[in-house]
Design an enzyme around this catalytic site. Structure first.
Site, PDB file in Angstrom:
ATOM      1  N   ARG A  44       0.835  -1.203   0.000  1.00 34.09           N
ATOM      2  CA  ARG A  44       0.000   0.000   0.000  1.00 34.09           C
ATOM      3  C   ARG A  44       0.869   1.252   0.000  1.00 34.09           C
ATOM      4  O   ARG A  44       1.752   1.407   0.851  1.00 34.09           O
ATOM      5  CB  ARG A  44      -0.907  -0.031   1.230  1.00 34.09           C
ATOM      6  CG  ARG A  44      -1.734   1.216   1.449  1.00 34.09           C
ATOM      7  CD  ARG A  44      -2.769   0.994   2.537  1.00 34.09           C
ATOM      8  NE  ARG A  44      -3.762  -0.010   2.119  1.00 34.09           N
ATOM      9  CZ  ARG A  44      -4.978  -0.101   2.638  1.00 34.09           C
ATOM     10  NH1 ARG A  44      -5.367   0.718   3.611  1.00 34.09           N
ATOM     11  NH2 ARG A  44      -5.820  -1.024   2.214  1.00 34.09           N
ATOM     12  N   LYS A  68      -8.464 -13.756   6.933  1.00 39.81           N
ATOM     13  CA  LYS A  68      -9.034 -14.016   5.612  1.00 39.81           C
ATOM     14  C   LYS A  68      -8.521 -15.339   5.037  1.00 39.81           C
ATOM     15  O   LYS A  68      -9.286 -16.136   4.495  1.00 39.81           O
ATOM     16  CB  LYS A  68      -8.683 -12.877   4.653  1.00 39.81           C
ATOM     17  CG  LYS A  68      -9.397 -11.566   4.927  1.00 39.81           C
ATOM     18  CD  LYS A  68      -8.943 -10.516   3.921  1.00 39.81           C
ATOM     19  CE  LYS A  68      -9.571  -9.163   4.197  1.00 39.81           C
ATOM     20  NZ  LYS A  68      -9.093  -8.132   3.239  1.00 39.81           N
ATOM     21  N   LYS A  80       1.556  -7.511   5.373  1.00 41.42           N
ATOM     22  CA  LYS A  80       1.192  -6.250   4.728  1.00 41.42           C
ATOM     23  C   LYS A  80       2.423  -5.378   4.579  1.00 41.42           C
ATOM     24  O   LYS A  80       3.304  -5.368   5.441  1.00 41.42           O
ATOM     25  CB  LYS A  80       0.153  -5.486   5.554  1.00 41.42           C
ATOM     26  CG  LYS A  80      -0.650  -4.486   4.743  1.00 41.42           C
ATOM     27  CD  LYS A  80      -1.589  -5.214   3.798  1.00 41.42           C
ATOM     28  CE  LYS A  80      -2.459  -4.252   3.008  1.00 41.42           C
ATOM     29  NZ  LYS A  80      -3.394  -4.993   2.142  1.00 41.42           N
ATOM     30  N   SER A 150      -5.332  -7.696 -10.037  1.00 41.19           N
ATOM     31  CA  SER A 150      -6.110  -8.516  -9.104  1.00 41.19           C
ATOM     32  C   SER A 150      -7.467  -7.916  -8.778  1.00 41.19           C
ATOM     33  O   SER A 150      -8.302  -8.575  -8.148  1.00 41.19           O
ATOM     34  CB  SER A 150      -5.324  -8.711  -7.800  1.00 41.19           C
ATOM     35  OG  SER A 150      -5.061  -7.451  -7.184  1.00 41.19           O
TER      36      SER A 150
END
Length: 366
Positions: A44, A68, A80, A150
Site C-alpha cells: 500500500r 481471511k 502487509k 487482481s
C-alpha cells in the site's frame, strides 16, 4: 527497527520498519503469521499524518489477512507492506521506482517468509518494479508472466461474499432491489459499482474526492458507450464505414487503446510506453491493421481494457486532479485536463460508433 514476537503485547511474528535507502520513505512490512504457510498481503502506498499511522495500518491489515486466509482455507498467513507518504507528497516516476525498489529489498531480506501484491496505491506495473529486487511478489503484468490486475478477482470475491451474506440473512442470494452502500470508487470499488448496478442493487456511493468522482464518472460513461457499441458482433467489428474510409469499430478500439496509453502511461505516469497499434512509420496502423481476424479482435479488446484499467487505477490513486505530467506537444498538463480531453475524444468517436454499429446489424442506442 526490527520488532519480533518477544514483545508480549505484539501478536505479529515480525515487523520491519526501514527508512528506504533510495527514497528516504518509511518502508513498513508486517508479518502477522506464517503458521499455515508463507504470509501474503498487498503493498500500500498512502499518505498518513504521521508514519506511525502507516505502521498501525500495517499491523491491523496484516492481522486481517491471516483471518481471511484461514476463513478461505488458504494455506497462507497474513502480511502487509505500507509505504507511508507524508501528506501532500506525490512521487514522480523516479521517486516511485526508488520506493518500489526499497520495498523489494525489505521483502527480500525476509527470505521468502512473505510475498506481496497490489493494494491501494499500487498496480501490476509496480509489482514488476518490486520484482526487480525480489522474487517474492505476485500479480505482475501478464506480459511479464504474472497474473495481472487482481482488482477484478477481488470484486468477484466481494460479490460472492455479499450474496452469501444475503443468503444468511433472508435465504435469498439475489442482490436486486437491495440497498448497498459503497465507500470508495477506487480499483475494486469502481468494478463493484458496475457489477452491483448490473445485478439490480440500489447503490449509495461515496468517495473522498467529489471532483474526481464527477469528472471520472462522465468519462466512464463514454467508455461504457463505446464498449456496448462494440460488443457482440465478433469479426464484424472490422467492417468499414463507407469506402474508401478505413474507419471501423475495431479501429476505434485500437485507436483509443493507444490514446489512453499515451495520456495515462506516457504523459501522466512518465512511463516509456510506445503505441501498441501505430508508429511514426505507420501512423494509421491502428485503423489500417483492423482486419477481420479473431486474434486481432481479441488483442484489441485486451489492450483497450488493459489501458482503461491502468487509467482508472491512476485516477483512483491520484491525490488530486492537479497532478501534472509533461506532454511533448502541450507542455505541462494536469490530470483534470486529460480527463476532460478524453471525454471530448470519446464523445467524438462514439458518434462514429453509432453509425458503424447501425451499419453492421441495425443496432441503435446503447
Amino acid at each position: 527497527m526490527n520488532a519480533t514476537s518477544e514483545h508480549p503485547e505484539l501478536e505479529h511474528e515480525e515487523v520491519v520498519v526501514r527508512r528506504g535507502q533510495r527514497s528516504g520513505l518509511p518502508i513498513i512490512v508486517a508479518v502477522h503469521s506464517t503458521a499455515r504457510g508463507r504470509a501474503i498481503g498487498g503493498c500500500r502506498f498512502w499518505q498518513y499524518p504521521h508514519w506511525t499511522d502507516g505502521l498501525a495500518d500495517a499491523l491491523r491489515l496484516s492481522a486481517g489477512m491471516t483471518d481471511k486466509c484461514a476463513a478461505a482455507g488458504v494455506r497462507h498467513g497474513g502480511g502487509k507492506t505500507v509505504v507511508a507518504l507524508p501528506p501532500g507528497q506525490v512521487l514522480d516516476p523516479t521517486g516511485r521506482r526508488d520506493a518500489l525498489h526499497d520495498v523489494g529489498d525489505v521483502i527480500d531480506s525476509l527470505h521468502g517468509r512473505y510475498a506481496t501484491g497490489p493494494d491501494v496505491g499500487t498496480t501490476p506495473d509496480d509489482m514488476a518494479a518490486i520484482g526487480e529486487r525480489t522474487t517474492n511478489v505476485f500479480c505482475k503484468p501478464r506480459e511479464l508472466g504474472g497474473s495481472g490486475d487482481s482488482s477484478p478477482h477481488t470484486a468477484v470475491g466481494v460479490m460472492a461474499a455479499l450474496r452469501a451474506l444475503c443468503t444468511h440473512l433472508d435465504g435469498r442470494a439475489a442482490l436486486d432491489g437491495r440497498r448497498i452502500g459503497l465507500v470508495g470508487l477506487g480499483h475494486v470499488g469502481t468494478l463493484l459499482a458496475r457489477e452491483l448496478a448490473a445485478a439490480g442493487a440500489r447503490l449509495i456511493v461515496a468517495d473522498t474526492n467529489a471532483a474526481r468522482r464527477e469528472v471520472a464518472d462522465v468519462l466512464r460513461a463514454q467508455r461504457t458507450t463505446l464498449e456496448l457499441k462494440c460488443a457482440g458482433v465478433g469479426a464484424a467489428l472490422s467492417r468499414r464505414s463507407v469506402e474508401p474510409s478505413t474507419l471501423s469499430l475495431l479501429g476505434l478500439l485500437r485507436h483509443l487503446a493507444d490514446v489512453e496509453r499515451r495520456w495515462f502511461r506516457c504523459v501522466l505516469a512518465g512511463q516509456d510506453a510506445r503505441p501498441l497499434f501505430s508508429s511514426e512509420d505507420d501512423p494509421d496502423g491502428d485503423f489500417d491493421g483492423a482486419v477481420a481476424d479473431p486474434v486481432v479482435v481479441a488483442t484489441a479488446w485486451e489492450a483497450w481494457r488493459g489501458e482503461v484499467a491502468f487509467a482508472e487505477h491512476f485516477v483512483a490513486d491520484a491525490p488530486h486532479l492537479d497532478v501534472e505530467g509533461a506532454d511533448s506537444w502541450r507542455g505541462k498538463v494536469s490530470l483534470r485536463w486529460v480527463l476532460v480531453h478524453l471525454i471530448e475524444e470519446y464523445a467524438r468517436h462514439n458518434g462514429h460508433a453509432d453509425l458503424l454499429r447501425e451499419r453492421i446489424d441495425g443496432a441503435i442506442g446503447v
